[in-house]
Design an enzyme around this catalytic site. Structure first.
Site, PDB file in Angstrom:
ATOM      1  N   SER A   1       0.799  -1.223   0.000  1.00  0.00           N
ATOM      2  CA  SER A   1       0.000   0.000   0.000  1.00  0.00           C
ATOM      3  C   SER A   1       0.832   1.275   0.000  1.00  0.00           C
ATOM      4  O   SER A   1       0.322   2.345  -0.328  1.00  0.00           O
ATOM      5  CB  SER A   1      -0.934   0.020   1.215  1.00  0.00           C
ATOM      6  OG  SER A   1      -0.204  -0.094   2.422  1.00  0.00           O
TER       7      SER A   1
ATOM      8  N   HIS B   1      -1.071   4.478   7.096  1.00  0.00           N
ATOM      9  CA  HIS B   1      -0.403   5.117   5.971  1.00  0.00           C
ATOM     10  C   HIS B   1      -0.133   6.588   6.256  1.00  0.00           C
ATOM     11  O   HIS B   1      -0.756   7.181   7.133  1.00  0.00           O
ATOM     12  CB  HIS B   1      -1.259   4.963   4.709  1.00  0.00           C
ATOM     13  CG  HIS B   1      -1.712   3.556   4.471  1.00  0.00           C
ATOM     14  ND1 HIS B   1      -2.968   3.096   4.863  1.00  0.00           N
ATOM     15  CD2 HIS B   1      -1.078   2.500   3.917  1.00  0.00           C
ATOM     16  CE1 HIS B   1      -3.081   1.816   4.539  1.00  0.00           C
ATOM     17  NE2 HIS B   1      -1.957   1.431   3.970  1.00  0.00           N
TER      18      HIS B   1
ATOM     19  N   ASP C   1      -4.271   7.482   8.232  1.00  0.00           N
ATOM     20  CA  ASP C   1      -5.364   6.628   8.703  1.00  0.00           C
ATOM     21  C   ASP C   1      -4.938   5.615   9.761  1.00  0.00           C
ATOM     22  O   ASP C   1      -5.642   4.640  10.006  1.00  0.00           O
ATOM     23  CB  ASP C   1      -5.998   5.897   7.520  1.00  0.00           C
ATOM     24  CG  ASP C   1      -4.984   5.054   6.753  1.00  0.00           C
ATOM     25  OD1 ASP C   1      -3.811   4.967   7.185  1.00  0.00           O
ATOM     26  OD2 ASP C   1      -5.350   4.463   5.716  1.00  0.00           O
TER      27      ASP C   1
END
Length: 399
Positions: free
Chosen positions: A56, A364, A361
């Site tokens: 991610s 990240h 969040d």
């Protein structure tokens, strides 16, 4: 309703520029006394295409395109004004890097809508991915080996289509781009982070050699296919993520001076030490290739430790989450999501100014933090081999 305050990033960009110039001056003064052991010779940073592999930290849409997860606002709203396949309020490190090389943002390999153009490269990174092969319990099926297999399929199909005529050349990399292109890697974080949920610290550390053996095998496959330029990010300070602090840091004795989970960061440092050693080994084996090791861990740790110096106000607390201070993170309520807790419907909340937060969040980083990290990479100070002597001439800095 979730709102994000859009602000002009001139102030923070100015801070980054001044930081960049100060670093360059320091490097010029210090070159005569600093000895850096490189993985290989200095590389030219002009690449016709980029092929990216990861999780991610650099996923530009594969997980969403695969239908594994849906991203809702306020994801993406700072830059794209809507969710853009990225687990962030805006751009990722790879976006800033592509921009600095004057290349377009990478399209996700699995994106099939809007006729994606892969002329300048393709992104195979998928959120939740690990280096080790996926299991039934894995968050993502797109492990590193699968991503490499996807690349091999992409290359074979692209060369086949290009051989049929010029009509596909607008959409696909030229045949020599596969040799001349830059192969980027930012993966391994999930191998460590997920292991801590079921293993002891000693077991996690003991698994690192097998993880890197899998990574080495993938690198060899790419090299055998003609890849010559490898750009490898090490893993960041996992213990400083709100997700890990919420789960493993409830006992203050488990935290370090920065408020991060000590065990996670120690494991990350051991992983990075062995990854750097692997870089040296690969250099010895493949003398005609370039292996560049990027110290993301040091950059991010320095940012968290000195956050106020760089214009941030919150080093660890999530901008988008649920629960309020000190972490604003609850694994049951993701960013932009609504969930029922104890019979009550609750919705995540987003901060007023994303540029004040390092963490987006709980897992990240924000666009502002990614911008800072990118600016530090591009100084050459945290890259082995260093390319500070080539900066800023080969890259057009736009932030």
């Amino acid at each position: 309703m979730l709102l994000v305050r859009h602000q002009d990033s001139l102030t923070k960009s100015t801070i980054y520029f001044l930081s960049f110039m100060a670093t360059m001056n320091l490097l010029i003064v210090s070159l005569s006394v600093i000895i850096i052991i490189p993985c290989t010779v200095s590389i030219d940073l002009n690449f016709p295409a980029v092929f990216n592999f990861g999780d991610s930290n650099s996923d530009t849409g594969n997980r969403v395109a695969a239908g594994l997860e849906e991203l809702d606002p306020p994801n993406g709203e700072t830059y794209f004004q809507e969710p853009a396949g990225r687990f962030c309020d805006g751009r990722l490190i790879i976006d800033f890097f592509m921009d600095a090389m004057d290349l377009p943002f990478l399209n996700a390999y699995l994106e099939s809508i809007a006729a994606p153009i892969f002329k300048k490269g393709v992104n195979f990174a998928a959120a939740g991915s690990t280096i080790l092969p996926a299991t039934a319990a894995s968050v993502s099926p797109f492990s590193f080996g699968i991503q490499v297999a996807q690349f091999l399929q992409f290359k074979a199909r692209a060369l086949d289509l290009l051989s049929r005529g010029k009509k596909f050349s607008k959409y696909l990399p030229a045949s020599d781009y596969f040799r001349k292109g830059l192969y980027m890697f930012d993966i391994g974080q999930n191998d460590l982070a997920s292991a801590f949920f079921s293993k002891t610290y000693d077991q996690v550390v003991a698994s690192i050699p097998s993880v890197l053996a899998e990574f080495e095998a993938g690198i060899k496959k790419l090299y055998d296919q003609g890849a010559k330029n490898f750009w490898i990010h090490n893993t960041g300070p996992l213990g400083c993520l709100a997700q890990n602090i919420a789960k493993f840091g409830t006992n203050s004795s488990k935290l370090d001076a920065l408020g991060c989970v000590s065990a996670h960061n120690q494991a990350a440092q051991l992983f990075n030490l062995q990854l750097n050693a692997l870089c040296q080994k690969l250099h010895g084996q493949y003398t005609d290739a370039n292996f560049t090791y990027v110290d993301i861990y040091t950059i991010k740790t320095n940012l968290i430790a000195n956050y106020s110096r760089y214009g941030f106000e919150q080093p660890i607390m999530a901008c988008c989450g649920y629960g309020g201070p000190p972490l604003n993170y609850d694994s049951r309520v993701g960013c932009g999501k609504t969930a029922t807790i104890n019979g009550t419907s609750v919705t995540s909340q987003v901060c007023n100014d994303t540029t004040e937060y390092i963490n987006w969040d709980g897992i990240h980083y924000t666009e502002a933090a990614n911008q800072y990290v990118s600016s530090q990479i591009l100084t050459g100070k945290y890259v082995v081999p260093p390319f500070a002597d080539q900066m800023p001439f080969l890259l057009k800095l736009k932030f």
